[in-house]
Each structure stands twice: as structure tokens, then as C-alpha cells.
Design a protein around this motif. Structure first.
Motif, short mmCIF file in Angstrom:
data_model
loop_
_atom_site.label_atom_id
_atom_site.label_comp_id
_atom_site.label_asym_id
_atom_site.label_seq_id
_atom_site.Cartn_x
_atom_site.Cartn_y
_atom_site.Cartn_z
N ASP A 394 0.83 -1.20 0.00
CA ASP A 394 0.00 0.00 0.00
C ASP A 394 0.87 1.25 0.00
O ASP A 394 0.58 2.22 -0.70
CB ASP A 394 -0.91 0.02 1.23
N LYS A 423 -0.73 -2.77 -10.90
CA LYS A 423 -0.95 -3.16 -9.50
C LYS A 423 -2.43 -3.23 -9.16
O LYS A 423 -2.88 -4.11 -8.44
CB LYS A 423 -0.23 -2.18 -8.55
N ARG A 424 -3.17 -2.28 -9.68
CA ARG A 424 -4.61 -2.27 -9.43
C ARG A 424 -5.27 -3.48 -10.08
O ARG A 424 -6.17 -4.10 -9.49
CB ARG A 424 -5.23 -0.98 -9.96
N ALA A 427 -4.50 -6.53 -8.02
CA ALA A 427 -5.28 -6.51 -6.77
C ALA A 427 -6.71 -6.94 -7.03
O ALA A 427 -7.31 -7.69 -6.24
CB ALA A 427 -5.23 -5.12 -6.16
#
Length: 447
Positions: A394, A423-424, A427
Motif C-alpha cells: 500500500d 498493481k490495481r 489486486a
């Protein structure tokens, strides 16, 4: 440097030789010259650093043995500590060819007998607890108007135990021109008004030490999670086979409970706390000196007020609310360069206190009892550090976003945007897979 360099009176040097005292401690080396000079002093140093002889030796050096007056007054916050100072003073006086009168005035002793003696003769040196000394001063029998040295020993403990107001009343009866000496392990802020009221341009000396406790002491941590504490302490006690172990607790009620449990299970255990009558405490201390006990269950009064020789182990039933008491507890062992072990029982809620103790310079070793012996175990931070790992991602994401906002070259900006988007995406995929697994599991269970 040697004690002989101070050029004390011959009988003082004889007393030091009898004790096999050759080289002064750091406190004694730095502060004895100050005390001899007559200057007011606030000396701050850890327990067991040699404070008692730091003020006693100059008092005897400046003593007029032929005088009929009280010349030195020493207050201590507990009867036991007053007794220790008294014994140390008596040992020095024993080598003087002239009679040196020393009196120990503490609560729980025969006040009428003390008054009768004062009618006949005044002592040269008065040692005692504030309450009893002030009682005798109020009667007009103890004459302190010619005192030239006033010592407040263990001033922080005196404050904690509510005796500072009585010490204030004693100080108000003393002559204006005298030497005021304050010795303490710590100098709390609440003590400042008292110091400003009575001390004139004092030297404030804090004796720093490389370690807060002796290097010879090992500090072990044992978790109490899921364990009955009484049984855990019983198991620890039986494994230690100590010369003498002190078990420190936070309350008198806990001392009574644990002491009864250990006695019921066959251990030679004594207990010491503030509610034990003076005569009983004296009897217990005599038994301790005779090694009638292997274990002493004690509150923090004993940690500061007693000097018990031969303590091989310390067990902390719980971490004290005032962390400075942890140092005093552990300081009961590892004296005179002898090895010592301090075992502290802890639970997860104690983690912040343990971290504060570590910042003070205390190194802990995590232990467990397995197969009838103490064994090393994993560091208590292992789970804590593992749980913190996702947070690192994070933080990294936040850093990338912040970089994106800066005015930088277009090509570099696209690279950062791609990393952020990637990264999103990862995730989201991870979250979707977890959600799918949960739904499939729920579906199977429904059948």
C-alpha cells in the motif's frame, strides 16, 4: 583512583579496609569531593551504585566526635532502607576510638524509650523514616537546630510513598545554613518544588551508565497466553532451583494469593509487602538472612527498600505499571559481577511496555518451557512483522501515485501510470479469485 586518595580520617580508612572497599564506584568518585566541599547536591544514579557511602563517608569526615549536638540527619522512605543505612553507619563508627552516637528512628519501635534516651543525650547522627523523626522533633526532645548536613535518600520513592510533605516539615525546623543532599534513582518533575525551596545553587549530577542493568543479568520473556499464571510460576520455580529467587507482583492482594499457592505446593516461600507488621517483617528478614527461604514474593516496596544478598533469580509476575520499577526489580540480581536471570511473564497487551523497556536498553530473550527445560523460541515480533507485509504494498502504491502527480517527463509519467494500473489489476484479480473461492465453498456447504 583509590579511597585512600580522599585522605579520610584513619578510622574511616580502617572501616573501608574491613569492607574490602579499595576503589570507589563512579558515583563515589564523582560526588564524594562535592559532598566534602559542603555544596548542596542532587545526585541521580541507579540503585546499587554506592550512594549510601557517598554521603556517609563525608559525614563521618566532617563529624565533631566531642560535640553533644545532632550534626547529621538522614531520612529514608522505608524502615528496611533506614536499617541498612544505620548498619553501614555503625560499621564505620565501630573503628572510631571516640564514641560516636548513631540512632535509628522508625515507625513500629518503642517511642517512649527513644524519648527517654533523648532526655539524657542527643545522637551525633540521626537516621530514620520521616514520620518517626518528625514525631520526635515535635516533642521538642530531638534537637536538630545544630544539624549541618541533611540527607534525603531515595527521594523519588519518598515522593511516591507520600512522605515528601513530612520531609518538608522536618526541613523547615532545620537551621538556614546547612548542606542539603538529595540522592535518588530518578528525579521526577513533582520533586522540583521541594528542591527549589530548600537547595541553594545545588550541583545536579546525573551519573550515566552504559547499561541500565548489570551486564551479567539475562532477561527472559515467557508468554502467559492460555496458561494459569500460578501454575506457570510454580513450574518455573521448580525448574530454576535458585539460591534465592524474588518474585515481584503489582499488588498486595496478588502477593497474598501467590504466596499461599506456592506454600500449599511445598515451596519455601516468604512474602513482604506494606501490610506486613514491622515486627513480622523483621522476623522474615532474619529468616531470609539464614536462608530459611528459597523464594520471596514481594511488592515493589521490597524492590526499592531492601538490599537482600544472594538473589540469583528474579521473576516478574507482571510488568510493573511504573516501568522504572522494572529496573529496580531486575537490579536485585546480578550484583557484584555475579550472574543472574530475570524472568518476565507477559501477555500480548504488554507489547508496548516491552518495546519501551527495549528502548531503555534492555535486551530480552524469548523462552518457552518444553520437555522440562527452558528453550529459546521465536521472536515475539514474528507474527507482527508478517502481518505488516501487505501494508508495504500500500505504501508503495501511494508512492507511485504521488510520483504520478509530479511534473515530470511524459514518457516517465506513462511508465508510472502503467505500474499503478498493473498493481490495481493484480489486486482486482486477486480479490475476484478470493471471492470466487468463497462462493464455491459456500455452494458446496449448502448441498
Amino acid at each position: 583512583m583509590k579511597f585512600t586518595d580522599f585522605k579520610f580520617k584513619p578510622y574511616i580508612n580502617e572501616a573501608l579496609a574491613d569492607l574490602h572497599f579499595d576503589t570507589p564506584t563512579e558515583v563515589q568518585r564523582k560526588l564524594i569531593p562535592v559532598v566534602l566541599s559542603g555544596r548542596d547536591l542532587v545526585g541521580e544514579s541507579k540503585t546499587g551504585s554506592g550512594k549510601t557511602h557517598t554521603f556517609l563517608l563525608p559525614i563521618f569526615e566532617n563529624l565533631e566526635e566531642d560535640s553533644e549536638n545532632v550534626q547529621a540527619l538522614i531520612t529514608a522512605p522505608s524502615r528496611e532502607l533506614a536499617a541498612q543505612i544505620y548498619q553501614a553507619a555503625k560499621q564505620i563508627a565501630h573503628f572510631s576510638k571516640k564514641d560516636i552516637r548513631i540512632s535509628n528512628y522508625v515507625g513500629g519501635t518503642d517511642k517512649l524509650r527513644q524519648l527517654e534516651k533523648l532526655n539524657n543525650q542527643q545522637p551525633h547522627i540521626v537516621i530514620g523514616t520521616p514520620g518517626r523523626i518528625y514525631d520526635l522533633v515535635q516533642t521538642g526532645q530531638l534537637l536538630i537546630h545544630k544539624v549541618h548536613t541533611f540527607v534525603v535518600d531515595e527521594a523519588d520513592m519518598t515522593l511516591d510513598m507520600g512522605f515528601i510533605d513530612t520531609v518538608d516539615k522536618i526541613a523547615a525546623r532545620l537551621p538556614n545554613h546547612l548542606q542539603f543532599l538529595v540522592f535518588s534513582a530518578t528525579i521526577p518533575q513533582k520533586l522540583q518544588p521541594f528542591l527549589k525551596k530548600y537547595l541553594t545553587n545545588p550541583l545536579i549530577e546525573k551519573i550515566k551508565t552504559n547499561t541500565v542493568i548489570a551486564d551479567t543479568v539475562e532477561n527472559w520473556l515467557l508468554s502467559t497466553k492460555g496458561r494459569d499464571k500460578n501454575n506457570q510460576i510454580l513450574e518455573i520455580a521448580k525448574l530454576l532451583n535458585p539460591y534465592l529467587a524474588m518474585i515481584f507482583v503489582n499488588t498486595k492482594e496478588r502477593a497474598d494469593d501467590l504466596h499461599a499457592f506456592l506454600r500449599a505446593n511445598g515451596l519455601k516461600a516468604a512474602k513482604i509487602h506494606g501490610d506486613i507488621p514491622p515486627r513480622e517483617r523483621k522476623r522474615i528478614m532474619n529468616q531470609v538472612k539464614r536462608l530459611d527461604f528459597e523464594y520471596i514474593v514481594a511488592t515493589d516496596l521490597a524492590a526499592r527498600g531492601l538490599d537482600i544478598e544472594g538473589v540469583s533469580h528474579v521473576i516478574n509476575d507482571a510488568i510493573p505499571q511504573d516501568l522504572s520499577f522494572f529496573i529496580h526489580r531486575v537490579g536485585r540480581t546480578g550484583r557484584n559481577s555475579l550472574p543472574g536471570i530475570a524472568i518476565t511473564l507477559y501477555q500480548p497487551s504488554d507489547d508496548s511496555d516491552i518495546r519501551r523497556l527495549e528502548k531503555m536498553g534492555i535486551h530480552f530473550q524469548a523462552k518457552i518451557i518444553k520437555d522440562g527445560e527452558f528453550q529459546d523460541t521465536y521472536d515475539r515480533d514474528r507474527r507482527f512483522n508478517r502481518e505488516k507485509e501487505p501494508e508495504k504494498l500500500d505504501i508503495e502504491m501511494i508512492g507511485l501515485v504521488k510520483k504520478k502527480k509530479k511534473k515530470i517527463k511524459p514518457g516517465y509519467k506513462k511508465k508510472i501510470q502503467w505500474k499503478v494500473d498493473e498493481k490495481r489489476r493484480k489486486a482486482r484479480r486477486s480479490a475476484n479469485r478470493a471471492k470466487g473461492r468463497a462462493e464455491r465453498k459456500a455452494k458446496k456447504q449448502s448441498f
